[in-house]
Design an enzyme around this catalytic site. Structure first.
Site, short mmCIF file in Angstrom:
data_model
loop_
_atom_site.label_atom_id
_atom_site.label_comp_id
_atom_site.label_asym_id
_atom_site.label_seq_id
_atom_site.Cartn_x
_atom_site.Cartn_y
_atom_site.Cartn_z
N LYS B 80 0.85 -1.19 0.00
CA LYS B 80 0.00 0.00 0.00
C LYS B 80 0.89 1.24 0.00
CE LYS B 80 -3.82 1.95 2.81
NZ LYS B 80 -4.62 1.73 4.05
N SER B 155 -9.66 1.49 3.31
CA SER B 155 -8.83 2.33 2.46
C SER B 155 -7.79 1.57 1.64
CB SER B 155 -8.11 3.35 3.34
OG SER B 155 -7.18 2.73 4.20
N SER B 179 -9.64 -1.08 7.35
CA SER B 179 -9.09 -0.83 6.01
C SER B 179 -8.36 -1.99 5.38
CB SER B 179 -8.14 0.38 6.06
OG SER B 179 -8.87 1.57 6.19
#
Lengths: 96, 486
Positions: B80, B155, B179
């Site tokens: 990420k 997210s 997330s």
């Protein structure tokens, strides 16, 4: 609990150092008013004898021996600075 | 090997060890797959082919010399874009950090490199990890591979979409309020949020420091155990890092058979739960019962206050953490400013997107003079009650079983109201407030073909037990073997 009507977007934006547009101010004030209204229900919880939790588990200060460790070079530390000169970061004048 | 891109780590590691494939061939396969599908998915903010192939070449050389480093050596792992990799961009999907290049590695990055993993790609996410859909990205929304009109969750949506689409073999995300688990559920993957403090946060772009944890997305529970084993452990550079001996999670999977006592919190099956998700989770509960597990109802009475508590604490911490973005030392700097304070305010206004600004404003407000006690301090007290709910339940049961999300993947643009978006997280945020480990594991599909995930919530630092409970289900079902047609 405080009433959402007390929410002063100009004051909070100034505290947060955010130059919001008038459109953003109007939109955020309305949206955050909704969120604050939702949050009002926390006022119903009896917390009179409850300790606050800053973390889920107890977190204590951690001490380390004072031993020099390799760090970033000056060039590496400054590589992302948007304005610099002679290995120094440039800022607007702060004293007259 | 057929379908190289959808093999789990365990299969690929065996093939690498047997010299059936090379790490370079595997990396070439994921590069080709990424180029073929990322234009539709927007799961990657950037990638570096030459760097990945060089890492893969080094892995092949190690294996050829008899110095292989284990299951992750030569396996492509995507990160990420909130996790630092030295010399690579670190944008947090924000204009603020559009030009930022990491001067150092995150601890998890160093650990993956030490394990021989091939770091592949900077994966899209909500800006500064604030969101539940990956729509709040300065690079545009990522898309769900199972339905290109829907979000992959957030997210860590890019981490989920990239793995589900076969553009990498495992990924890391970060989980502050769900997330990792919610995008894992939306994309049909295993997603694990470790106990707070198990994985170092050094080199993770901070959102809410008392809630953030890095964790893996994987195709199988065993793969998640392998990645967790590589990234868990004490780190002097994170003062909240937990001092403990890290077990061999993969080896321990084999030794734990149950039966377990599972708790079903009634508050997680309330109004608003999609009926197909509810039915799928009920079938999973019936499975565990059929395996001899004792399943009993439990109550987490403060569940209804989790969302409000979370949005006070998370935004308060975010407003403090994001104060560092001032246009001076790094990040976006406004071109014109009359003085120093004006430079701060303009740089931040230009660099941050709408959701980040909203959360900074809310966090600043709840911490401001006159409101601190009413909001922030009260939320910290309710947090204590929420945590005590879980610990009380664990006196009776080994783990809790719930849906991961009340709804399946929703349409891009469907949730334009911030409060409606926040309500997507109601089953995941309590775990972060209580600091517990939890994972999402695939447990079915909707009639429309969208993946469904169930959440297992474990006791602090008992990831081994949590993984074993999940694997018992996974071994008896084949949901994880299905892939999107893309």
């Amino acid at each position: 609990m405080s009433q959402p009507t007390e929410f002063n977007i100009d004051h909070v934006a100034q505290l947060a150092r955010l130059a919001l547009t008038p459109t953003e101010k109007a939109q955020f004030a309305q949206q955050l008013g909704d969120v604050l209204h939702h949050i009002e229900q926390l006022g119903k919880v009896d917390v009179s004898s409850v300790e606050p939790a800053a973390h889920a588990f107890a977190v204590y200060n951690v001490w380390a021996d004072d031993i020099p460790q390799p760090g970033l070079t000056v060039d590496a530390a400054l590589q992302n600075a948007p304005a610099q000169r002679d290995h120094m970061i440039v800022v607007p004048k702060v004293v007259e | 090997m057929a379908d190289l891109i959808y093999q789990p780590i365990t299969q690929l590691a065996a093939a690498l060890d047997a010299k059936q494939i090379s790490a370079v061939e595997l990396t070439q396969a994921v590069i080709a797959r990424t180029k073929a599908v990322n234009g539709r998915l927007n799961a990657f903010n950037s990638f570096d082919e030459a760097d990945a192939l060089a890492q893969a070449g080094a892995s092949d050389a190690r294996r050829a010399a008899g110095q292989g480093r284990g299951a992750l050596d030569g396996i492509p792992v995507g990160l990420k874009d909130v996790i630092a990799v030295q010399g690579q961009p670190l944008t947090a999907s924000s204009r603020m950090l559009a030009k930022f290049v990491s001067p150092y590695d995150a601890t998890v990055t160093q650990q993956l490199k030490r394990a021989g993993a091939v770091l592949w790609g900077r994966l899209n996410c909500d800006e500064f990890a604030m969101g539940s859909s990956t729509e709040n990205s300065a690079f545009g929304p990522a898309v769900n591979p199972w339905d290109l009109t829907r979000v992959p969750g957030g997210s860590s949506g890019g981490s989920a979409a990239a793995l589900a689409a076969g553009t990498t073999v495992a990924t890391l995300g970060s989980d502050t309020g769900g997330s990792i688990r919610q995008p894992a559920a939306f994309c049909g993957l295993v997603g694990l949020k470790p106990t707070y403090g198990l994985v170092s946060r050094f080199g993770l772009v901070a959102f809410a420091s008392s809630l953030d944890q890095i964790g893996p997305f994987a195709r199988t529970v065993e793969d998640a155990a392998i990645v967790l084993g590589a990234i868990a452990g004490h780190d002097e550079r994170d003062s909240t890092s937990y001092r403990a001996t890290i077990p061999n999670y993969r080896a321990e999977l084999g030794g734990r058979r149950g039966p377990w006592k599972l708790g079903i919190p009634k508050e997680y099956f309330a109004a608003g739960l999609d009926p197909e998700i509810g039915a799928a989770v009920e079938r999973a509960i019936a499975f565990y019962r059929s395996q001899g597990c004792e399943v009993k109802p439990v109550s987490l009475p403060h569940t209804q206050y989790c969302l409000d508590t979370y949005y006070i604490i998370a935004t308060a911490e975010a407003s403090s953490n994001l104060a560092r973005y001032d246009g001076i030392r790094y990040g976006h700097r406004a071109a014109q400013a009359s003085d120093l304070v004006d430079l701060y305010a303009r740089s931040r206004a230009e660099g941050f997107g709408a959701e980040v600004k909203r959360r900074i404003i809310l966090g600043t407000y709840v911490l401001s003079s006159g409101y601190y006690d009413a909001y922030y301090l009260r939320a910290q007290k309710v947090r204590t009650l929420i945590r005590e709910d879980f610990l009380r339940a664990y006196q009776e049961v080994d783990a809790l079983l719930t849906p991961t999300s009340p709804i399946p993947a929703f349409k891009i643009g469907e949730k334009s109201d911030p409060l409606a978006m926040y309500l997507c997280d109601i089953y995941t945020i309590g775990v972060n407030l209580a600091g517990l480990p939890a994972l999402s594991v695939p447990c079915g599909f909707t009639s429309g073909g969208l993946p469904i995930g169930m959440q297992l919530i474990g006791q602090p630092f008992n990831e081994s037990g949590l993984l074993a409970i999940a694997q018992a289900y996974e071994r008896a079902h084949d949901w994880h073997t299905r892939h999107p047609s893309l």
